[in-house]
Motif scaffolding. Structure first.
Motif, short mmCIF file in Angstrom:
data_model
loop_
_atom_site.label_atom_id
_atom_site.label_comp_id
_atom_site.label_asym_id
_atom_site.label_seq_id
_atom_site.Cartn_x
_atom_site.Cartn_y
_atom_site.Cartn_z
N TRP A 56 0.84 -1.20 0.00
CA TRP A 56 0.00 0.00 0.00
C TRP A 56 0.87 1.25 0.00
CZ3 TRP A 56 -5.48 -0.23 0.42
CH2 TRP A 56 -6.00 -1.52 0.60
N GLY A 57 0.33 2.32 -0.52
CA GLY A 57 1.06 3.57 -0.51
C GLY A 57 0.29 4.68 -1.21
N ARG A 58 1.02 5.65 -1.72
CA ARG A 58 0.42 6.81 -2.38
C ARG A 58 1.38 7.29 -3.46
NH1 ARG A 58 -1.61 10.34 1.21
NH2 ARG A 58 -1.10 12.20 0.03
N PHE A 59 0.91 8.11 -4.38
CA PHE A 59 1.75 8.62 -5.44
C PHE A 59 2.87 9.48 -4.86
CE2 PHE A 59 -2.20 8.36 -8.27
CZ PHE A 59 -1.77 7.17 -8.85
N ALA A 60 4.08 9.27 -5.38
CA ALA A 60 5.20 10.13 -5.00
C ALA A 60 5.02 11.47 -5.71
CB ALA A 60 6.52 9.48 -5.40
N GLU A 61 5.18 12.54 -4.98
CA GLU A 61 4.97 13.87 -5.54
C GLU A 61 6.17 14.38 -6.32
OE1 GLU A 61 2.17 15.44 -5.54
OE2 GLU A 61 1.12 13.94 -4.32
N GLU A 62 7.36 13.93 -5.94
CA GLU A 62 8.58 14.42 -6.60
C GLU A 62 9.68 13.40 -6.42
OE1 GLU A 62 9.96 17.19 -2.81
OE2 GLU A 62 9.14 18.15 -4.61
N GLY A 63 10.81 13.64 -7.09
CA GLY A 63 11.95 12.74 -6.97
C GLY A 63 11.90 11.63 -7.99
N GLN A 115 -18.26 1.96 -6.65
CA GLN A 115 -18.97 1.17 -5.65
C GLN A 115 -19.39 2.11 -4.53
OE1 GLN A 115 -16.87 -2.18 -3.99
NE2 GLN A 115 -18.71 -3.09 -3.17
N GLY A 116 -20.69 2.35 -4.43
CA GLY A 116 -21.16 3.35 -3.47
C GLY A 116 -20.67 4.73 -3.90
N ASP A 117 -20.00 5.41 -2.98
CA ASP A 117 -19.46 6.74 -3.28
C ASP A 117 -18.00 6.69 -3.71
OD1 ASP A 117 -21.88 7.90 -2.55
OD2 ASP A 117 -21.30 8.03 -0.44
N THR A 118 -17.46 5.48 -3.87
CA THR A 118 -16.04 5.34 -4.15
C THR A 118 -15.79 4.90 -5.60
OG1 THR A 118 -15.59 4.71 -1.85
CG2 THR A 118 -13.93 4.13 -3.48
N GLU A 119 -14.89 5.61 -6.27
CA GLU A 119 -14.48 5.24 -7.62
C GLU A 119 -13.04 4.73 -7.58
OE1 GLU A 119 -15.16 8.08 -10.70
OE2 GLU A 119 -17.16 8.63 -9.96
N THR A 120 -12.78 3.67 -8.33
CA THR A 120 -11.45 3.07 -8.36
C THR A 120 -11.04 2.77 -9.79
OG1 THR A 120 -12.37 0.84 -8.04
CG2 THR A 120 -11.64 2.02 -6.07
N GLN A 161 -10.29 8.60 -2.80
CA GLN A 161 -9.36 8.95 -1.73
C GLN A 161 -8.23 9.83 -2.25
OE1 GLN A 161 -7.97 5.41 0.34
NE2 GLN A 161 -9.26 5.93 2.07
N TRP A 162 -7.74 9.50 -3.43
CA TRP A 162 -6.65 10.28 -4.02
C TRP A 162 -7.06 11.74 -4.21
CZ3 TRP A 162 -5.98 10.96 -9.82
CH2 TRP A 162 -4.83 11.70 -10.10
N GLN A 163 -8.26 11.94 -4.73
CA GLN A 163 -8.73 13.30 -4.98
C GLN A 163 -9.06 14.06 -3.70
OE1 GLN A 163 -11.79 12.14 -7.97
NE2 GLN A 163 -10.72 13.55 -9.33
N SER A 164 -9.34 13.31 -2.61
CA SER A 164 -9.62 13.98 -1.33
C SER A 164 -8.36 14.55 -0.72
CB SER A 164 -10.27 13.00 -0.35
OG SER A 164 -9.31 12.05 0.11
N ASP A 165 -7.20 14.01 -1.16
CA ASP A 165 -5.89 14.51 -0.71
C ASP A 165 -5.73 14.42 0.81
OD1 ASP A 165 -3.36 15.47 -1.33
OD2 ASP A 165 -3.92 17.55 -0.97
N TYR A 171 -3.95 5.20 -0.82
CA TYR A 171 -4.97 4.98 -1.85
C TYR A 171 -4.50 4.13 -3.02
CZ TYR A 171 -2.43 9.17 -3.39
OH TYR A 171 -1.45 10.07 -3.71
N VAL A 172 -3.22 3.75 -3.04
CA VAL A 172 -2.70 2.88 -4.09
C VAL A 172 -2.34 1.54 -3.47
CG1 VAL A 172 -0.98 2.57 -5.90
CG2 VAL A 172 -1.75 4.87 -5.30
N SER A 173 -2.80 0.46 -4.08
CA SER A 173 -2.42 -0.88 -3.62
C SER A 173 -2.00 -1.72 -4.82
CB SER A 173 -3.58 -1.55 -2.87
OG SER A 173 -4.69 -1.76 -3.72
N PHE A 174 -1.18 -2.73 -4.56
CA PHE A 174 -0.70 -3.60 -5.63
C PHE A 174 -0.39 -4.98 -5.06
CE2 PHE A 174 2.91 -1.66 -3.61
CZ PHE A 174 3.90 -2.63 -3.58
N LEU A 175 -0.48 -6.00 -5.89
CA LEU A 175 -0.19 -7.34 -5.43
C LEU A 175 1.26 -7.45 -5.03
CD1 LEU A 175 -2.12 -9.81 -7.76
CD2 LEU A 175 -2.83 -8.75 -5.62
N LYS A 176 1.49 -8.10 -3.90
CA LYS A 176 2.84 -8.20 -3.36
C LYS A 176 3.05 -9.60 -2.81
CE LYS A 176 6.07 -5.54 -0.50
NZ LYS A 176 6.21 -4.44 0.48
N ASP A 177 3.19 -10.55 -3.72
CA ASP A 177 3.42 -11.93 -3.32
C ASP A 177 4.89 -12.14 -2.99
OD1 ASP A 177 3.46 -14.71 -3.03
OD2 ASP A 177 1.85 -14.96 -4.48
#
Length: 336
Positions: A56-63, A115-120, A161-165, A171-177
């Protein structure tokens, strides 16, 4: 689950096995949102994705970690880029990022859903397997089908969630086997994200905080069991929905009479927990019960009983049961 947009591209290794190539769907063939088969496919992929270990994590803003995906998404949501254009850009970057991972060939399903109020936004690489079907003449024939129950490469972005800042949002997840470290690293680079919450570690810490809270409040066994079930049921529901656990919401469920009590316990004891915790399925499944079987002996008990009515002496490797179940006690008494 309303499907707002979806499309399928194909990734294949070249004949020389040097790189991956993309066969993109024609842009005018983006699957309409009312396609029931595609809706069923995306639903099945979400169900499988929710049960898998994830980072889990979030978009890196810089770097160096920051990538173009966040910018592409902004353009798409603003109407400056079509969904088909977004999907092709994402697929091309994926093929380039994972060009040495030729085992990832397959169908790349990309969808925007609500789904409900959430867009993904979900993207998942699906492999095809050979099966058997029945034709119009009632004969068994080969029938290729997508294997939606086994995913090795997938990611999901909670656009709402991303747009709510929110500063703590993961707000980002990925498979991590465990066996797919290079794939996971490739996905992190593709997403342009920085990893945040360690779901297994955070879930373990939350369960430790809960056990400490139950012990501090000195609940009897029945109440402790009810609260344990409440926590696990809530965590599993969030797992099914693909959403994190919220400490304040969980606190209210654990103690309806004092909805802030568990939350304050966590904060006062400084467990270092994030306000939102992605549930880890494996950790949760181990929390509900301890079980063991060997040499004709089978033992199973609720984990919250350890330390109260059940003790484990590690030095002597002995399990001490202070309150023998009535039915077992009657059987033992009859042997005398």
């Amino acid at each position: 689950m309303p499907l707002l947009q979806s499309i399928v591209h194909r990734l294949d290794p070249t004949l020389d096995g040097e790189r991956l190539t993309l066969t993109a769907a024609p842009q005018e063939q983006a699957v309409p949102s009312d396609n029931p088969v595609m809706t069923s496919l995306v639903g099945a992929l979400n169900d499988t994705y929710n049960t898998k270990p994830k980072g889990w994590g979030r978009f890196a803003e810089e770097g160096e970690q920051a990538g173009p995906l966040a910018m592409w998404l902004r353009d798409y949501l603003a109407g400056d880029k079509s969904f088909a254009e977004l999907s092709v850009a994402l697929a091309e970057r994926l093929a380039k990022q994972l060009q040495e991972q030729l085992s990832v060939s397959g169908y790349l399903v990309i969808s925007h859903q609500r789904q409900g109020d959430t867009e993904t936004l979900l993207f998942a690489l699906v492999h095809q397997r050979e099966g058997i079907g029945i034709n119009s003449e009632h004969h068994a024939v080969p029938a290729a089908q997508l294997n939606t129950s086994q995913l090795t490469l997938a990611a999901r972005i909670n656009l709402t969630q991303w747009q709510s800042d929110a500063p703590s949002a993961q707000y980002v997840s990925f498979l991590k086997d465990r066996g797919g470290k290079k794939l996971a690293e490739g996905l992190v680079a593709l997403l342009g994200m920085e990893e945040g919450v360690d779901a297994p570690a955070e879930t373990r810490t939350l369960l430790k905080a809960f056990s400490d809270y139950v012990e501090k409040e000195d609940f009897d066994d029945e109440v402790s069991r009810e609260k344990t079930d409440t926590l696990v049921d809530y965590a599993n529901e969030q797992l099914r929905r693909g959403e994190p656990m919220t400490l304040e919401e969980l606190s209210g469920l654990v103690n309806e009479q004092q909805p802030k009590a568990f939350y304050e316990h966590i904060r006062n004891a400084d467990y270092g927990l994030s306000p939102e915790i992605p549930p880890d399925k494996r950790t949760l499944s181990q929390f509900r019960r301890f079980t063991g079987r060997a040499g004709g002996v089978s033992i199973s008990f609720d984990s919250h009983l350890l330390g109260s009515s059940i003790e484990y002496d590690a030095a002597q490797d002995r399990l001490i049961i202070k309150q023998v179940p009535k039915q077992l006690r009657e059987q033992l008494t009859k042997q005398d």
